[in-house]
Design an enzyme around this catalytic site. Structure first.
Site, short mmCIF file in Angstrom:
data_model
loop_
_atom_site.label_atom_id
_atom_site.label_comp_id
_atom_site.label_asym_id
_atom_site.label_seq_id
_atom_site.Cartn_x
_atom_site.Cartn_y
_atom_site.Cartn_z
CE LYS A 74 -7.41 -9.10 -3.05
NZ LYS A 74 -8.06 -9.12 -1.85
CE LYS A 107 -4.41 -1.59 1.38
NZ LYS A 107 -5.76 -1.49 2.01
CE LYS A 149 -14.43 -4.01 -0.88
NZ LYS A 149 -13.09 -3.84 0.10
P1 ATP Z 1 -9.50 -3.82 -1.81
O1 ATP Z 1 -9.28 -3.94 -3.31
O2 ATP Z 1 -10.21 -2.63 -1.32
O3 ATP Z 1 -8.05 -4.11 -1.05
P2 ATP Z 1 -10.55 -6.52 -1.49
O4 ATP Z 1 -11.79 -6.59 -2.58
O5 ATP Z 1 -9.44 -7.27 -1.72
O6 ATP Z 1 -10.37 -4.87 -1.29
P3 ATP Z 1 -11.02 -6.82 1.30
O7 ATP Z 1 -11.96 -5.85 1.73
O8 ATP Z 1 -9.69 -6.51 1.77
O9 ATP Z 1 -11.12 -6.97 -0.33
O10 ATP Z 1 -11.13 -8.34 1.92
C1 ATP Z 1 -12.55 -8.44 2.41
C2 ATP Z 1 -12.75 -9.92 2.46
O11 ATP Z 1 -13.06 -10.70 1.19
C3 ATP Z 1 -11.31 -10.71 3.18
O12 ATP Z 1 -11.59 -11.88 3.91
C4 ATP Z 1 -10.78 -11.29 1.72
O13 ATP Z 1 -9.98 -12.53 2.03
C5 ATP Z 1 -11.77 -11.62 1.01
N1 ATP Z 1 -11.70 -11.36 -0.56
C6 ATP Z 1 -11.33 -10.30 -1.16
N2 ATP Z 1 -11.10 -10.50 -2.61
C7 ATP Z 1 -11.42 -11.95 -2.85
C8 ATP Z 1 -11.38 -12.97 -3.93
N3 ATP Z 1 -10.91 -12.39 -5.18
N4 ATP Z 1 -11.70 -14.12 -3.64
C9 ATP Z 1 -12.06 -14.50 -2.41
N5 ATP Z 1 -12.14 -13.71 -1.47
C10 ATP Z 1 -11.83 -12.49 -1.37
#
Ligand code: ATP
Ligand code: LTN
Length: 332
Positions: free
Chosen positions: A196, A114, A199
């Site tokens: 992955k 980050k 968002k």
């Molecule tokens: P950002 O993109 O803002 O970092 P993010 O979409 O990666 O956010 P988080 O808010 O960090 O999501 O994660 C929330 C939950 O969703 C966590 O438990 C994370 O492991 C899960 N998660 C996030 N992306 C995935 C994915 N592509 N597949 C499965 N689980 C996910």
């Protein structure tokens, strides 16, 4: 009767949840509430570590809260609250800072990632993010923490902090374990299926958001990257795009990969993609409906938020009192 174990997890209100957040995390949280004392938290203080537009953060916090409920978290069964509504998180976090080393925080890969993405704003909150997360977990004497692999390092740190504190004084915190669900899908980006689905991706076509309307979902799935051999077969190494769509299809319908291969044998990707879009649309429709209802009744939503914050606060205060006593803070 044996007491139920306590589960705690959090999600940042940084935008509408993706299909990855749902299939990988939030959907399973709804199932855990049956067997565990479940606590779910919209971690708005964590979101402050990168610059937020105040009115957007406010909206996204309501949105995240409503989405959790719409995805099946039942406020009659689980505790679901907003982090900043319980002052103990920030308070315990300050105390635990004094039991966490600069070197440990410097090794956190999320901080390194980050800070390279936000070079103009490498603030102390970003550095300290894992200590606030440790406070979230330890405040509630959590036994199990459902998280994705990306958060393992933070959980390890929470365990180290808990052990360090317990050893310095006397047993105070439950030392939490990770909970890695077998049924949790790992959803990949629709455009770069080796990464992955996230968002915060800058390419909107890479993710499905839980609030995307049906025509947008269909369009995004149709434009998902696949390959040229037009055979629906599970092979994540050589056919990452198709395999990702198969994983999504499997996670929603429960069909095995063999069943999916059989069903779409001899048919092109077009037919398969439409079927994937159909099951996603079908899965999200009731969630979107429930979400609309909840958001149309902000007062109702606030009442649940408030009640749950009060319950969480009572639990948090118990731990904080113990901690303060042990370290020598005067309480009157
Ligand atoms: P950002 O993109 O803002 O970092 P993010 O979409 O990666 O956010 P988080 O808010 O960090 O999501 O994660 C929330 C939950 O969703 C966590 O438990 C994370 O492991 C899960 N998660 C996030 N992306 C995935 C994915 N592509 N597949 C499965 N689980 C996910
Ligand atoms: N860092 C986590 C969100 C989070 C969390 C927590 C998860 C904050 N506090 C406590 C589990 C337990 C994330 O980015 N997914």
């Amino acid at each position: 009767m044996e007491e139920k174990k306590i589960i705690f997890s959090g999600i940042q209100p940084t935008g509408v949840f993706t299909l990855g957040n749902y299939l990988g995390a939030v959907r399973n949280w709804g199932k855990l509430q049956e067997d565990y004392r479940s606590i779910f938290c919209v971690v708005d203080l964590h979101a402050l570590t990168v610059r937020q537009v105040p009115k957007d953060l406010r909206h996204q916090t309501y949105q995240a809260y409503a989405l959790l409920l719409a995805c099946g978290i039942d406020p009659e069964k689980a505790l679901v609250f907003v982090q900043s509504h319980v002052a103990g998180h920030a308070e315990l976090s300050w105390i635990l800072n004094n039991y966490t080393y600069f070197g440990e925080l410097s090794r956190m890969t999320q901080f390194k990632d980050k800070s390279s993405k936000h070079e103009d704003n490498i603030n102390a909150g970003l550095f300290d993010y894992p200590v606030l997360m440790a406070a979230d977990i330890l405040l509630y004497q959590t036994d199990l923490v459902p998280i994705g692999a990306d958060q393992k390092q933070h959980l390890e740190l929470a365990r180290d902090i808990a052990n360090r504190f317990n050893n310095a004084y006397s047993p105070t915190f439950v030392v939490p374990d990770g909970y890695f669900s077998k049924s949790g899908a790992r959803v990949k980006s629709l455009q770069e299926p080796t990464k992955k689905m996230s968002k915060s991706d800058t390419n909107e076509k890479s993710y499905i958001l839980l609030l995307d309307p049906p025509n947008v979902i269909r369009k995004k799935i149709r434009s998902a990257v696949t390959d040229s051999d037009a055979k629906v077969a599970y092979d994540p190494e050589n056919k990452a795009g198709v395999s990702n769509l198969m994983e999504i299809y499997q996670a929603i319908t429960g069909d095995s990969f063999e069943e999916i291969e059989g069903k779409f044998e001899g048919q092109g990707y077009g037919v398969f993609k439409d079927a994937v879009a159909d099951v996603i649309i079908g899965e999200l429709e009731p969630i979107q409906k429930r979400y609309e209802e909840l958001m149309n009744d902000k007062k109702g939503l606030e009442a649940i938020m408030k009640e749950h914050a009060e319950m969480a606060n009572r639990m948090a205060i118990r731990t904080l009192r113990k901690v303060k006593k042990k370290i020598g803070l005067v309480q009157v």
